[in-house]
Structures are given as C-alpha cells and as structure tokens.
Design a protein around this motif. Structure first.
Motif, PDB file in Angstrom:
ATOM      1  N   TYR A  92      27.588  -3.054  24.001  1.00  0.00           N
ATOM      2  CA  TYR A  92      27.763  -4.191  23.107  1.00  0.00           C
ATOM      3  C   TYR A  92      28.354  -5.387  23.850  1.00  0.00           C
ATOM      4  O   TYR A  92      27.961  -6.536  23.611  1.00  0.00           O
ATOM      5  N   GLU A  96      26.433  -8.953  24.447  1.00  0.00           N
ATOM      6  CA  GLU A  96      27.065 -10.211  24.054  1.00  0.00           C
ATOM      7  C   GLU A  96      27.130 -11.182  25.235  1.00  0.00           C
ATOM      8  O   GLU A  96      26.988 -12.403  25.062  1.00  0.00           O
ATOM      9  N   GLU A 135      21.790   3.792  20.523  1.00  0.00           N
ATOM     10  CA  GLU A 135      22.667   2.620  20.524  1.00  0.00           C
ATOM     11  C   GLU A 135      21.885   1.356  20.862  1.00  0.00           C
ATOM     12  O   GLU A 135      22.073   0.303  20.243  1.00  0.00           O
ATOM     13  N   LEU A 139      20.611  -3.216  19.395  1.00  0.00           N
ATOM     14  CA  LEU A 139      20.947  -4.391  20.196  1.00  0.00           C
ATOM     15  C   LEU A 139      19.704  -5.156  20.657  1.00  0.00           C
ATOM     16  O   LEU A 139      18.637  -4.563  20.826  1.00  0.00           O
TER      17      LEU A 139
END
Length: 317
Positions: A92, A96, A135, A139
């Motif tokens: 994550y 970002e 996961e 994203l």
C-alpha cells in the motif's frame, strides 16, 4: 546503478551521467526502473531529485505526458520476491508512492512462486504468492508475470482478474526457452489487454546466443505482432549497463548449478545485445527494422511506447 551509486555516496548521479546519455542516444524519452528494496528505491529517488530536472519520477501516463520539456520520465516497478515479500503494508505504501508494477520472481524458486529457470519441477504460486495477488487486486498496481515458470503464470491468470503483462520476454515458438512465452501465454496476456515486451538478451533471442542478430529479434516481434497485433507488443530490452563483476554474481544466482548454461558464462552472453542492436544507443535500428518488416508508423509508435502507456493508463488512471 546500485553498485556505482553506493561507491560514490548519496550525492551520486549515476543515472544522469552514466545511463542517460546512452538512453538519449537510442531515442528514449522514458523507461521503467525495477527496485527490490527500500534502499534501492531511496537511491533512485535521490538521483532523480538531484538531476536538476533532467530526470523526472512519473507515476502515471498523465505525469509522463505532461513532464517538463526535454526531461526523461522514469516509472518504477518493484521486484517483490525479496525484502517486500509478505509485507502487505509495504504494498500500500509503494502504491501510494506511485509504483506501477509488481514482479513475483527472478527466474528461480522463491517464497512467492517458482521461476522459469527452476529445473526441479513446474511448481506454481505458493500460498504467500496467492495471498500477495489478493492484496494487489485491491491496488492500482499492474502485475508483471515475467521470470515465472509456466505453472506460476497460469496460476496467476486463474487467480487474478486485474491487469497483467510480461515486461521482457520473447516468443518460445521462435526460440524455445523457459523464459520465453508460448503462443497460448501471449494470447492470454493480450486477452487481459496486456503487453509483451521484447527482450534483447541474446540467450532468449537465438538458440546460439553468439549468433543472435537484430533480425532474429525482429522475428520475435513479428511473431507476437501476427498473433495479437501491435497494441500488445512493447519493448522490454534488457541491456546490462553496470559493472561486469556485479553481473557475474547475478547470473550465477539465477543459475546456481549451471543447468541453463549461465553459471560462469553469463557475462559473455549479457555483455552486449544481438548484432545490430549491441546496446541501447542503437535502438533506432529496431524501429527502422519494424518499418522494413511492414509495420506502419502508427504501429511502430504503439510498439515503442504507446501500447505500454495505454495499458498503464487503464491500470493507474
């Protein structure tokens, strides 16, 4: 880049002084850099920040298209099978920051999957690899299926519904090799709106690496073109531009027992590209060769960047 930067300290500008002139000579305006740990990422961002605007870190197509005139755009991809493996919080954070893609392997077995050079079976994704895919599904990060065994590749396609591509591989039908893609694999990538990036490494281009030529690489390009069209063909040229002593250790690591002929000989194969495309400065010859093979200028534009940028725009708007 890592070794040279480390020897020069935190104010080093290896990308700007050592690599950028070669890239510009080849007509490049942007490239994808791969990092495998936080230290390498920090080195890269430090060099970009100190480049006086010649290098620009870009996180999506819009930033690449709108970068300052004359600057060179750098996208960053993560090789996630080392220090990032199993660190889901890091995924994550990296997303970002603007990381565009995640790679699961570097040719041998690791905690996420079996690699293409693993001769002890066609193992696929591990439980941790499957959890990592889950996961990544959340994203805006593309999944790069390069370096994987074929079983790992098909596991990923079965388990993942997002954007996938293969950054630097050639066609197995032209030169059979575990690192090259079968026709079924190429078609599967195209069905996911992904691209296959051509690899200039001589061992993948020709059965006898020392006989590999630009014409042979164009054969791979045309095979992919005929199968799936130019919108699914890109450039993933894999030239080595660092110290040879560092390369020797890398090549031995991906073929520790010599079963793929890389142990102790990899540097001689990797020291330059195929005849006619010996280094990145000759990249214009590849574009000219595609035109000679019958591609139109808009199709060549697709292969030399547009197809990748369109894929990125969908995955990371």
């Amino acid at each position: 880049m890592i070794a040279l930067h480390g020897s020069q300290g935190h104010q080093a500008q290896v990308l700007r002084t050592h690599h950028l002139p070669r890239w510009r000579a080849g007509g490049l305006t942007g490239a994808v850099m791969q990092v495998s740990d936080w230290a390498t990422l920090a080195m890269l961002l430090s060099e970009v920040a100190q480049s006086e605007g010649e290098l620009v870190f870009v996180r999506n197509r819009a930033e690449f298209d709108n970068r300052p005139a004359g600057s060179f755009g750098l996208f960053i991809s993560v090789e996630g099978y080392l220090s990032f493996a199993g660190d889901f919080d890091a995924l994550y954070a990296l997303s970002e920051l603007g990381i565009t893609a995640f790679t699961f392997s570097h040719n041998v077995q690791n905690v996420l999957c079996t690699g293409a050079n693993e001769r002890f079976g066609e193992g696929g994704l591990t439980h941790l690899g499957k959890a990592t895919l889950a996961e990544l599904e959340q994203l805006p990060v593309m999944v790069d299926l390069v370096h994987m065994s074929r079983a790992s590749f098909w596991d990923a396609l079965d388990l993942y519904s997002g954007d996938v591509f293969v950054s630097h591989s050639d066609a197995d039908a032209v030169n059979p090799h575990p690192r090259n893609l079968t026709d079924d694999q190429i078609k599967a990538v195209a069905e996911r709106n992904g691209v296959v990036g051509l690899n200039s490494y001589r061992g993948y281009v020709h059965q006898d690496p020392f006989k590999a030529t630009l014409s042979d690489l164009l054969d791979h390009a045309m095979h992919v073109y005929d199968l799936v069209g130019p919108e699914h063909l890109a450039l993933g040229l894999d030239f080595w531009e660092g110290p040879m002593e560092q390369l020797a250790a890398v090549m031995d690591a991906v073929d520790p027992d010599g079963s793929h002929g890389l142990h102790g000989t990899g540097t001689s194969v990797y020291s330059q590209g195929p005849v006619g495309l010996e280094d990145i400065g000759h990249l214009g010859k590849l574009a000219a060769g595609l035109i000679e093979r019958g591609l139109s200028r808009p199709e060549v534009d697709l292969v030399t960047g547009e197809s990748y940028l369109r894929m990125l725009e969908r995955a990371r708007p």
